[in-house]
Design an enzyme around this catalytic site. Structure first.
Site, PDB file in Angstrom:
ATOM      1  N   HIS A 158       0.800  -1.235  -0.034  1.00  0.00           N
ATOM      2  CA  HIS A 158       0.056   0.043   0.226  1.00  0.00           C
ATOM      3  C   HIS A 158       1.029   1.075   0.131  1.00  0.00           C
ATOM      4  CE1 HIS A 158      -2.556   2.928   1.847  1.00  0.00           C
ATOM      5  NE2 HIS A 158      -3.754   1.929   1.561  1.00  0.00           N
ATOM      6  N   ASP A 189       2.905  -4.448   8.114  1.00  0.00           N
ATOM      7  CA  ASP A 189       1.688  -3.993   8.082  1.00  0.00           C
ATOM      8  C   ASP A 189       0.663  -4.899   8.549  1.00  0.00           C
ATOM      9  OD1 ASP A 189      -0.437  -2.651   7.348  1.00  0.00           O
ATOM     10  OD2 ASP A 189       0.303  -1.594   5.494  1.00  0.00           O
ATOM     11  N   LYS A 213     -10.401  -1.031  10.206  1.00  0.00           N
ATOM     12  CA  LYS A 213     -10.192  -2.369   9.194  1.00  0.00           C
ATOM     13  C   LYS A 213     -10.732  -3.476  10.155  1.00  0.00           C
ATOM     14  CE  LYS A 213      -7.866  -0.037   5.898  1.00  0.00           C
ATOM     15  NZ  LYS A 213      -8.335   0.140   4.586  1.00  0.00           N
ATOM     16  N   GLN A 229      -4.442  -5.328   7.076  1.00  0.00           N
ATOM     17  CA  GLN A 229      -5.530  -6.323   6.140  1.00  0.00           C
ATOM     18  C   GLN A 229      -5.554  -7.787   6.922  1.00  0.00           C
ATOM     19  OE1 GLN A 229      -7.793  -5.379   4.427  1.00  0.00           O
ATOM     20  NE2 GLN A 229      -6.863  -3.196   3.708  1.00  0.00           N
ATOM     21  N   CYS A 254      -4.801   2.010  -3.984  1.00  0.00           N
ATOM     22  CA  CYS A 254      -3.603   2.812  -3.299  1.00  0.00           C
ATOM     23  C   CYS A 254      -2.349   1.711  -3.405  1.00  0.00           C
ATOM     24  CB  CYS A 254      -3.584   3.013  -1.805  1.00  0.00           C
ATOM     25  SG  CYS A 254      -4.760   4.402  -1.613  1.00  0.00           S
TER      26      CYS A 254
HETATM   27  N1  PLP Z   1      -1.811  -0.473   4.758  1.00  0.00           N
HETATM   28  C1  PLP Z   1      -2.773  -1.345   4.311  1.00  0.00           C
HETATM   29  C2  PLP Z   1      -2.517  -2.747   3.825  1.00  0.00           C
HETATM   30  C3  PLP Z   1      -4.032  -0.778   3.883  1.00  0.00           C
HETATM   31  O1  PLP Z   1      -4.928  -1.549   3.431  1.00  0.00           O
HETATM   32  C4  PLP Z   1      -4.278   0.712   4.563  1.00  0.00           C
HETATM   33  C5  PLP Z   1      -5.732   1.124   4.034  1.00  0.00           C
HETATM   34  O2  PLP Z   1      -6.326   1.025   3.224  1.00  0.00           O
HETATM   35  C6  PLP Z   1      -3.260   1.363   5.062  1.00  0.00           C
HETATM   36  C7  PLP Z   1      -2.071   0.704   5.165  1.00  0.00           C
HETATM   37  C8  PLP Z   1      -3.402   2.434   5.456  1.00  0.00           C
HETATM   38  O3  PLP Z   1      -4.526   2.649   6.543  1.00  0.00           O
HETATM   39  P1  PLP Z   1      -4.967   4.025   7.230  1.00  0.00           P
HETATM   40  O4  PLP Z   1      -5.541   4.856   6.144  1.00  0.00           O
HETATM   41  O5  PLP Z   1      -6.217   3.547   8.007  1.00  0.00           O
HETATM   42  O6  PLP Z   1      -3.948   4.638   7.936  1.00  0.00           O
END
Ligand code: PLP
Length: 579
Positions: free
Chosen positions: A113, A193, A219, A196, A376
């Protein structure tokens, strides 16, 4: 199975919600906890000594405890609350000091992402490091051969490995336990990270041995604007905080300050108390139910997989095997976790013959919420050589009926998009535009007559066939217009204003616009109007024209911007008298 625990679905029973990877609906215990805090103990934390302030602090710290239990953090002090995964990764990347870096490379996966790419780009510039990418297969899968290649990349020159536990764009579950074990042997800092993963599979940071693990509340059935950064103690001690301000210090002078220990060191300013309390409730719900959730989602994923695989003209990306159910007794065993080729309840795909946005627009009309685009993960889409995918993502509240309703809606949508041109009334605006009265502009007339958005879409699809298509060789950067959630091209060709977009709906809108332009710029005899009339045509408010036809309320922001850009491009050509 869990649907009745989510008030959203009681209020919106008609909604098929398949966009849980973007954000989840909120669990009733979360809503209750947030509401109770606002109604019964609304005060800020760690400061006041009166009863409700103590109560708020207690609830806030209990949420830390529940979160620590959810991911098996050895201590509660290793759980830092912030606004989400984005802030966590920014905190880590900006807080690392040169003495904490042991190597010259940052390794990231191709499917990351943007939140797990951009902060590392900044760090690489700040400290002169390079970024190296771990590849996936041409279909976005991560199987034994990709794993073997990845392991070879884990050499002593790698300072940081930043990777998702689960890909938001593909659903791939990565074997982070094994990878972190190998990374540790090379003294590589591991940032995982888990955004998900957290709501779908059990997470045990101690077993994983990662240095940092981050995720977002929204999420995992908790509110937006709250998230977690877990870190190993030594790293948290050395990491510089990002948010400097109240509460995070032990002593301050005008020129210097001493910071608190973690977690308060990273929680400067008034925190999102309600959000954290909600997150604590979600953590409890997940801790109690994660194995049942995982089993439930595996069965739905299999149903979805079978449904998509049966349909023609769909190309799937990412791992396609349902994730394995973790055996709780095996957790902790070093080799128990290597699961390659597995996915959470998420499918990412494209259509061989249809534009993603056309299909999505028709599915939205059928109450199906899902996502199309690059999710993204733009670099990934470039590597896969596609503009984006349609993503269907499951949550614990998804049920069989949701999957069946989606598959049925997909069939209807594809049939609508496939409709045979021969059985439609072919519209040729060029031949029929001969009056300054809108009623005889056939495309505009049909759209005006159409009742309901479904029928309007149908008319736009029909209108797309009337567009004078710009020849392929002219679809170049010179004539491109960006911003319609896909590119479009506009240019004069053989003295005729022509355009093209891969989206049929956009082609329909372009046909409608060009029909109007033609009316304003071509005389009854088929000649071009005077320069003055051409200027008048350039001043015409085409967006208001689309609004009067009741088309604009349903445009997404991206599409609205793109259409505005297309209108500007048309006007510029009229002013220039461009041929
Ligand atoms: N990392 C992953 C894998 C994501 O799916 C997302 C959001 O879609 C993010 C990071 C960023 O999350 P946030 O916008 O809640 O900070």
């Amino acid at each position: 199975m869990f649907k009745n625990q989510f008030p959203f679905f009681t209020n919106k029973p008609e909604q098929v919600y398949l966009d849980s990877a973007a954000t989840t609906q909120k669990h009733q215990s979360v809503i209750q906890a947030v509401n109770d805090y606002h109604c019964l103990s609304s005060a800020t934390v760690h400061r006041g000594a009166y009863a409700i302030a103590n109560e708020a602090t207690l609830l806030y710290e209990q949420a830390r405890d529940s979160t620590a239990q959810l991911i098996n953090s050895p201590t509660v002090e290793q759980i830092v609350f912030n606004s989400g995964a984005t802030e966590s990764i920014n905190t880590i990347a900006s807080g690392l000091q040169p003495h904490m870096i042991n190597g010259r490379k940052i390794l990231i996966l191709a499917s990351e992402h943007h939140a797990n790419i951009l902060p590392w780009q900044q760090l690489s510039k700040r400290l002169g490091l390079s970024i190296e990418v771990v590849n996936l297969s041409a279909q976005g899968q991560f199987t034994q051969s990709e794993y073997d290649a990845f392991v070879k990349q884990l050499d002593t020159n790698v300072a940081i490995l930043a990777m998702a536990h689960v890909s938001n764009a593909l659903g791939n579950i990565y074997p982070v336990e094994d990878i972190c074990r190998l990374a540790r042997q090379q003294r590589i800092l591991t940032v995982i990270d888990g955004t998900q993963a957290i709501a779908h599979i059990p997470v045990d940071v101690e077993n994983m041995g990662c240095d940092f693990y981050v995720f977002s509340g929204h999420k995992m059935y908790a509110p937006t604007g709250v998230g977690v950064m877990y870190g190993k103690r030594d790293w948290l001690d050395d990491l510089l905080p990002l948010r400097l301000g109240g509460e995070m210090i032990t002593r301050v002078s005008f020129t210097d300050a001493e910071y608190q220990m973690s977690p308060l060191k990273f929680e400067g300013g008034t925190p999102n108390v309600a959000g954290v309390i909600g997150l604590g409730a979600a953590a409890k719900f997940l801790k109690a139910n994660i194995l049942a959730i995982q089993q439930h989602e595996i069965s739905l994923f299999k149903l979805l997989s079978r449904g998509l695989e049966k349909r023609k003209g769909i190309r799937l990306f990412g791992n396609v095997c349902a994730c394995v159910q973790h055996n709780p007794e095996q957790l902790g065993h070093p080799n128990a976790n290597l699961a390659l080729g597995h996915s959470i309840g998420l499918h990412s795909f494209i259509f061989n013959n249809h534009h993603l946005y056309d299909a999505a627009a028709l599915l939205y009309q059928k109450n199906i919420a899902l996502r199309v685009g690059h999710h993204c993960a733009m670099p990934l889409m470039n590597v896969l050589n596609i503009a984006g995918t349609m993503r269907v993502s499951i949550g614990c509240y998804t049920d069989k009926q949701d999957i069946q309703r989606f598959l049925h809606a997909l069939d209807t949508t594809l049939a609508e998009l496939d409709e045979n041109a021969d059985c439609l009334v072919a519209l040729k605006p060029k031949q029929q535009v001969n009056s300054h009265c809108d009623e005889v502009l056939p495309i505009a007339f049909n759209i005006k007559q159409a009742r309901g958005w479904d029928n309007q879409y149908r008319q736009l699809l029909l209108a797309s066939k009337a567009l004078d298509s710009l020849p392929v060789e002219m679809r170049t950067s010179e004539y491109v217009v960006f911003g319609c959630e896909s590119a479009l091209w506009i240019a004069y060709y053989n003295d005729q204003l022509c355009a093209y977009s891969q989206s049929k709906i956009i082609r329909g809108i372009l046909a409608l616009l060009i029909e109007k332009v033609t009316q304003l710029t071509v005389t009854l005899a088929g000649n071009r109007v005077s320069d003055q009339d051409n200027m008048d045509a350039a001043c015409f408010d085409y967006f208001a024209y689309l609004t009067a036809l009741n088309l604009t309320p349903f445009f997404s922001v991206g599409r609205r911007d793109g259409i505005q850009n297309a209108i500007s491009a048309i006007k510029a050509k009229l002013v220039k008298g461009d041929n």
